[in-house]
Design an enzyme around this catalytic site. Structure first.
Site, PDB file in Angstrom:
ATOM      1  N   ARG A 168       0.851  -1.198   0.000  1.00 13.78           N
ATOM      2  CA  ARG A 168       0.000   0.000   0.000  1.00 13.78           C
ATOM      3  C   ARG A 168       0.887   1.248   0.000  1.00 13.78           C
ATOM      4  O   ARG A 168       1.531   1.555   0.993  1.00 13.78           O
ATOM      5  CB  ARG A 168      -0.931   0.022   1.212  1.00 13.78           C
ATOM      6  CG  ARG A 168      -1.756   1.314   1.278  1.00 13.78           C
ATOM      7  CD  ARG A 168      -2.963   1.218   2.183  1.00 13.78           C
ATOM      8  NE  ARG A 168      -2.626   1.217   3.593  1.00 13.78           N
ATOM      9  CZ  ARG A 168      -3.534   1.311   4.582  1.00 13.78           C
ATOM     10  NH1 ARG A 168      -4.825   1.399   4.273  1.00 13.78           N
ATOM     11  NH2 ARG A 168      -3.171   1.294   5.835  1.00 13.78           N
ATOM     12  N   ASP A 448      -3.866   3.239  14.406  1.00 11.54           N
ATOM     13  CA  ASP A 448      -3.077   3.816  13.329  1.00 11.54           C
ATOM     14  C   ASP A 448      -3.655   5.165  12.985  1.00 11.54           C
ATOM     15  O   ASP A 448      -4.483   5.711  13.722  1.00 11.54           O
ATOM     16  CB  ASP A 448      -3.010   2.879  12.122  1.00 11.54           C
ATOM     17  CG  ASP A 448      -4.352   2.696  11.416  1.00 11.54           C
ATOM     18  OD1 ASP A 448      -5.351   3.326  11.822  1.00 11.54           O
ATOM     19  OD2 ASP A 448      -4.404   1.921  10.449  1.00 11.54           O
TER      20      ASP A 448
END
Length: 532
Positions: A168, A448
């Site tokens: 990603r 996160d």
């Protein structure tokens, strides 16, 4: 890379700040020329699309509500499918995600998950060292040469049959200020993608392992089309077969849920699925409706996938993907093991099982976990209820989702505990991010950037769209926020945490963002200038 003749005299990308000798193997002259060509071809279009995002948000702020596009109805109604899915990606029942740190990569590849998503985005703080070290680590993993020895002497290496690697890159909105072309900062997305593809794409393609990518934060089909052009250009430059680069798109913004058919269509030669990026999706709901007092969300602990707007999102994603021959991936289980408390640990694992049971019974083809210990938990559920490699045959013809269901307000309450937890999570995560860590365990959850964004956005909205009260009728106001922030800042300073020295810097940034008249687009954008 074959550079056009008229550009042979142009300079490659320039790198500044924090470059170590071992980075030279990644930042080669050829790789930097490749990056420069990507920038010159695509950055103008990227900036245009970011401006379109701002214009779209301005309309939402003025009262417009998101909806399906009228100009693309033919795509939604058409009879088309994506290209056949590679064999390596046909069983994705459990995927593990994590940053591109060396030991974490090895543990993830060895976790027993089918796929490992190596993350340059929400679980990584983008210091130049982190990003280039991550490229070194992934190059070594691709070449079968990744090993690690801890300071305590424990040795780590990849076992047989590792998870399939999917990368990603950063989203279109994030810059890379350490790498410039013609004096302009590059797109973080093009840097992450470009360096990984340049050094690894041929090796992976020769092994029928990609390269494969997860694409984050897209809001519109045009943004997906830009990725398709970037990948096609890279394939041609690197002498790769067309459409060998495959992409799974995270549907983690509210505007994107209204363009899922269109996004798959824009990438139809390389799309293999969509993913329910649930935490960023909740953040996007908050941000999209930042000016709408009637769409406030309650404590984030109450905003579960069973609430109407999230259930509709999940089911529509499954229906859309399976109609087009693509995989519908479920969302993240952020729990981490609770050592020393069997009762609490069993309760946490029960929540994971219930969530994965919901996903597999709804028709998802796989799911995400954040910790290796959750891989067998999720796999047990998917093995029992999905004995085949996937559920592309589950068409969900019963689903009939309209615009209003996708934007429905969410009932619930705002509690003192929920408010306080948001302040603590936002502060501790921001302090860690500023210290170079993008994936942080807090209260037995792996936080996160996405979950930190929910925390700080909820605080902003509760304060700016009031007056509001807690369940005990006490007012929610700025004095309360300032007090809570000061309390948690003091606790972090007094703690033995390695990021305690970042507490005041993080608190100042959160105070600025929270008191600001407008909700900032991204915490990570505001913090990036302060990142060493």
């Amino acid at each position: 890379m074959a550079v056009p003749k008229e550009r042979l005299t142009l300079s490659p990308a320039q790198v500044s700040g924090g470059v170590r000798p071992e980075h030279a193997a990644i930042l080669t002259p050829e790789a930097l020329a490749f990056l420069a060509e990507l920038h010159r071809q695509f950055d103008g279009r990227r900036l245009e699309l970011l401006a379109a995002r701002e214009a779209r948000q301005a309309r939402y702020d003025a009262g417009e509500l998101p909806d399906f596009r009228t100009d693309t109805a033919a795509i939604r109604e058409g009879n088309w499918t994506v290209a056949p899915i590679p064999l390596a990606l046909r069983d994705r029942r459990v995927e593990i995600t994590g940053p591109v740190e060396r030991k974490m990569i090895i543990n993830a590849l060895n976790s027993g998950a089918k796929v490992f998503m190596a993350d340059f985005e929400d679980s990584s703080a983008p210091t130049l060292a982190n990003q280039i070290d991550g490229q070194i680590n992934l190059r070594d993993a691709v070449n079968g040469a990744i090993e690690y020895t801890s300071p305590e002497g424990k040795h780590y290496r990849v076992n047989g049959n590792p998870a399939v690697l999917v990368v990603r890159p950063r989203g279109w909105h994030l810059p890379e200020r350490h790498i410039t072309v013609d004096g302009e900062p590059m797109s973080g997305a093009l840097v992450d993608f470009g360096l990984f593809a340049f050094h690894n794409a041929r090796t992976l393609q020769a092994r029928d392992r990609g390269p494969y990518f997860y694409l984050p934060k897209l809001q519109a089909m045009e943004e997906a089309a830009l990725w398709d052009e970037v990948m096609a250009t890279a394939e041609a430059a690197l002498d790769l077969p067309p459409d060998c680069m495959k992409a799974t798109v995270l549907i983690e913004t509210l505007p994107a849920v209204f363009q899922m058919h269109e996004i798959l269509h824009a990438l139809r030669g390389r799309a293999v699925g969509l993913n329910c990026g649930r935490w960023d999706y909740i953040f996007s709901y908050l941000k999209t409706f930042r000016a709408h007092r009637d769409r406030l969300l309650p404590d984030r602990s109450q905003v579960l996938m069973t609430v109407p707007f999230l259930k509709s999102y999940s089911e529509l994603l499954i229906q859309t993907c399976h109609r087009r021959g693509a995989f519908a991936m479920g969302g993240m289980a952020a729990q981490i093991p609770i050592k020393g408390d069997d009762v609490a640990n069993d309760a946490a694992l029960a929540k994971v099982r219930a969530d994965k049971l919901r996903e597999v019974q709804a028709g998802h083809d796989g799911t995400w976990v954040a910790h290796p210990a959750l891989v067998p938990v999720a796999q047990e559920v998917f093995d029992k209820y999905m004995p085949s490699p996937n559920q592309l045959n589950v068409m969900r013809s019963d689903v009939n989702v309209c615009r209003n269901q996708l934007i429905a307000p969410c009932s619930g309450t705002i509690t003192r505990a929920g408010f306080d937890n948001n302040v603590e999570v936002a502060l501790r995560y921001t302090a860690s991010w500023l210290d170079g860590q993008g994936c942080v365990p807090i209260h037995h959850l792996m936080e996160d950037a996405a979950t930190a964004e929910i925390a700080r956005s909820q605080i902003w909205q509760w304060l700016h769209r009031g007056p509001l009260e807690f369940t005990d009728h006490a007012p929610i106001d700025f004095a309360l926020f300032d007090h809570a922030l000061a309390k948690h800042t003091h606790r972090l300073i007094e703690s033995k945490s390695p990021v305690a020295h970042r507490a005041e810097q993080a608190a100042a940034l959160l105070k600025q963002l929270t008191h600001g008249e407008e909700l900032g687009d991204f915490l990570t954008l505001a913090a990036y200038a302060r990142l060493d």
